[in-house]
Design an enzyme around this catalytic site. Structure first.
Site, short mmCIF file in Angstrom:
data_model
loop_
_atom_site.label_atom_id
_atom_site.label_comp_id
_atom_site.label_asym_id
_atom_site.label_seq_id
_atom_site.Cartn_x
_atom_site.Cartn_y
_atom_site.Cartn_z
N LYS A 170 40.45 46.08 34.69
CA LYS A 170 41.51 47.04 35.98
C LYS A 170 41.38 46.32 36.76
CE LYS A 170 38.70 49.29 39.30
NZ LYS A 170 38.60 48.52 40.45
N ASN A 171 40.24 45.59 37.51
CA ASN A 171 40.66 44.05 38.48
C ASN A 171 41.84 43.25 37.76
OD1 ASN A 171 39.09 45.61 39.38
ND2 ASN A 171 37.21 44.68 39.52
N CYS A 194 36.49 51.50 46.90
CA CYS A 194 35.02 52.74 47.43
C CYS A 194 34.01 52.57 47.97
CB CYS A 194 34.05 51.56 45.86
SG CYS A 194 34.37 51.76 44.46
N ARG A 245 33.68 46.06 54.39
CA ARG A 245 34.38 45.14 53.42
C ARG A 245 34.99 44.57 53.78
NH1 ARG A 245 35.53 48.37 47.83
NH2 ARG A 245 36.18 46.31 47.08
N ASP A 279 29.15 45.46 40.02
CA ASP A 279 29.76 46.88 39.82
C ASP A 279 28.90 47.32 37.95
OD1 ASP A 279 33.03 45.04 39.78
OD2 ASP A 279 31.49 45.97 40.78
N ARG A 316 39.86 56.74 38.03
CA ARG A 316 40.70 55.36 39.07
C ARG A 316 40.73 54.40 38.24
NH1 ARG A 316 37.92 53.71 43.72
NH2 ARG A 316 39.36 51.78 43.58
C1 EPZ Z 1 36.26 42.88 43.55
O1 EPZ Z 1 35.58 43.44 45.50
C2 EPZ Z 1 36.60 43.82 42.78
N1 EPZ Z 1 38.04 45.15 42.88
C3 EPZ Z 1 35.35 45.04 42.68
O2 EPZ Z 1 35.15 45.68 41.80
C4 EPZ Z 1 34.03 44.05 42.41
O3 EPZ Z 1 32.61 44.96 43.17
C5 EPZ Z 1 34.10 42.36 43.91
O4 EPZ Z 1 35.08 42.44 43.26
C6 EPZ Z 1 32.55 41.69 43.70
O5 EPZ Z 1 32.69 41.66 42.41
C7 EPZ Z 1 38.55 44.49 42.49
O6 EPZ Z 1 38.48 43.45 42.37
C8 EPZ Z 1 40.14 45.47 43.22
P1 EPZ Z 1 34.56 39.96 47.05
P2 EPZ Z 1 36.65 42.59 46.38
O7 EPZ Z 1 35.95 40.29 48.31
O8 EPZ Z 1 37.57 41.37 46.01
C9 EPZ Z 1 32.16 40.14 51.46
C10 EPZ Z 1 34.96 48.01 40.77
O9 EPZ Z 1 34.58 48.79 40.37
N2 EPZ Z 1 33.49 39.41 51.76
O10 EPZ Z 1 34.35 39.40 46.52
O11 EPZ Z 1 36.13 43.71 47.27
C11 EPZ Z 1 32.24 41.74 50.60
O12 EPZ Z 1 31.84 42.17 52.19
C12 EPZ Z 1 34.99 47.54 42.14
O13 EPZ Z 1 35.92 47.27 40.28
C13 EPZ Z 1 33.69 38.83 53.50
O14 EPZ Z 1 32.42 38.72 53.72
O15 EPZ Z 1 35.23 42.35 46.38
C14 EPZ Z 1 31.35 41.61 49.81
O16 EPZ Z 1 29.60 41.28 50.23
C15 EPZ Z 1 34.34 47.91 43.31
N3 EPZ Z 1 34.63 38.64 53.42
C16 EPZ Z 1 31.23 40.28 49.29
O17 EPZ Z 1 32.15 39.36 49.61
C17 EPZ Z 1 36.05 38.54 52.97
O18 EPZ Z 1 36.98 38.22 53.36
C18 EPZ Z 1 32.85 40.69 47.43
O19 EPZ Z 1 32.89 40.77 48.69
C19 EPZ Z 1 35.81 39.50 51.67
C20 EPZ Z 1 34.84 39.94 50.71
#
Ligand code: EPZ
Length: 433
Positions: free
Chosen positions: A26-27, A121, A126, A312, A404
């Protein structure tokens, strides 16, 4: 079918046996679909999972003028030649987190973007500050105003730069990559995320003529190119779906051959299952998981960015820790709050205490059947595992979250012996499928 009103009904407590295939990731799929905006030529994307996040992504692409043609259930032809940076419908964009890739892709193609804030989610805050930091480093003016993100660059062209990500962020890394592939000059992303879906997105873009080096490491170098051509690409298998099925085998005490996966992607999950006394045997692109009569041993788990234990997989592992002998701890190091599923497991008799980012699990011989909710995508898959491992009839509501990210889930589970059905309300009764 409006799956938000449906419920999954499971009669559990039986070990599951057989082969269960993994679909496309998916991702990776959602990132690659939005990446197609960067080329004016046609692309063919194969092994796309037929899930609602992919279908919403395709609807968003259509809404900005992209032509989408299904060659079969899991293969699409994408033609972005007539795409234009218009505003995608908020009700689509707000359905999922990955819609933020629209910003990086439109910036990279048109030099401007105006996109509704993403959904996804609920893990607490976020933010997307790192995405904005990256776009601004390439010369764009980016701001969040009234639920929308607006970004544009003065002469319509982005300029390469070095960016050190303050946080390891999957979305931030991919979004910056999308903006940089057609920028003038070289972009270096430091402290980049390493996830396999970042590598898959880079591989797709390189197949279309981009010049991205180091994806999968902490430093990604992108040499901007003027244009991209089309390409044909096959999405990698979904490591989280694979991990979900591996934990299902351990939780039900059965024996499952999880096929069409990349064993290397599963290393942290495999290691943790082996630590619990579960048997995992590798055979090419499959892993066979079995527990036999062994009791599950308690362990401590800490979620980390790849290649650490995936966040995840937090809820799915939580179910297993409920059934492991002794006391286990699960610490969530990626998201602010990812334990909303605990309340649902406690309705099934789980003994869990959440203290901030750490949940303490006291093993019980078995959970008991109950009516529960899928509070988000991966929590929903965890409830399916819990229900299949528990004797009696468990009903799961709010199942739209599950669909989803899991393709053909009901059919795949029935094929390994699960007694599972979906019911949708029809006036006062339910139609059962
Ligand atoms: C991706 O989300 C995935 N979604 C999520 O999977 C997954 O949990 C996550 O990566 C971590 O592996 C997709 O790929 C569509 P991040 P993403 O930016 O990109 C902080 C699922 O179940 N952060 O890596 O949104 C954030 O708050 C979903 O398939 C900032 O602070 O995650 C978090 O604590 C759920 N500032 C950490 O980084 C930013 O600008 C990781 O978030 C961006 C992120």
């Amino acid at each position: 079918m409006d799956t938000s009103k449906g419920k999954i009904i499971i009669s559990g407590g039986k070990p599951l046996y057989g082969e269960i295939p993994v679909s496309g990731m998916k991702n990776a799929a959602v990132a690659i679909l939005f990446s197609t905006i960067l080329t004016e030529d046609k692309c063919i994307i194969e092994n796309l999972p037929d899930i609602s996040d992919v279908n919403v992504s395709l609807e968003i692409l259509r809404s900005i003028g992209v032509k989408v043609r299904h060659l079969d259930k899991n293969t699409v032809e994408i033609d972005s030649s007539s795409a234009a940076p218009c505003v995608a419908p908020y009700e689509l964009v707000s359905k999922m987190r990955a819609s933020y890739y629209l910003i990086g892709a439109e910036l990279g193609r048109f030099g401007r973007a105006f996109v509704g804030l993403p959904g996804g989610c609920d893990f607490g805050v976020r933010p997307i500050d790192q995405h904005i930091k990256g776009f601004e480093a390439l010369g764009a003016d980016a701001k969040i105003d009234g639920g929308y993100i607006e970004a544009s660059c003065p002469d319509g062209v982005l300029h390469g730069n070095s960016v050190y990500m303050d946080v390891v962020t999957v979305g931030g890394t991919i979004n910056l990559m999308l903006a940089a592939v057609r920028a003038e000059g070289i972009t270096v992303i430091e402290n980049a995320a390493h996830e396999p879906h970042i590598v898959d997105t880079a591989n797709f873009l390189n197949a279309c003529g981009a010049d991205i080096r180091g994806a999968g490491t902490g430093v990604i170098k992108i040499l901007g190119v003027k244009k991209l051509h089309g390409g044909t690409y096959t999405i990698v298998p979904d490591m989280i779906e694979a991990g979900t099925f591996m934990i299902l085998a351990a939780a039900t005490g059965g024996n499952l051959k999880v096929t069409n996966l990349i064993p290397k992607h599963m290393d942290s999950v495999t290691a943790k299952l082996c630590e619990m006394g579960v048997k995992v045997e590798e055979d090419g692109d499959s892993l066979t998981v079995s527990r036999g009569d062994e009791e599950l041993q308690h362990v401590n788990v800490k979620t980390q960015p790849y290649p650490g234990f995936p966040t995840d997989m937090n809820p799915q592992m939580g179910v297993l820790l409920c059934l492991a002998k002794g006391i286990s701890h699960l610490t969530e190091n990626v998201w602010e709050s990812r334990f909303r599923y605990v309340e649902e497991l406690k309705r099934m008799g789980a003994k869990i205490q959440v203290n901030g980012r750490t949940a303490e699990f006291t093993g019980v011989p078995s959970l008991h059947a109950a009516s529960v909710r899928a509070v988000d995508l991966r929590a929903g898959s965890a409830m399916v595992i819990a229900a299949l491992a528990t004797p009696g009839i468990t009903e799961i509501e709010e199942i739209h979250h599950i669909f989803r990210g899991y393709e053909n889930l009901i059919e795949k589970l029935r094929a390994i012996g699960a007694d599972i059905k979906v019911a949708y309300p029809e006036n006062i009764s339910y139609n059962v499928f």
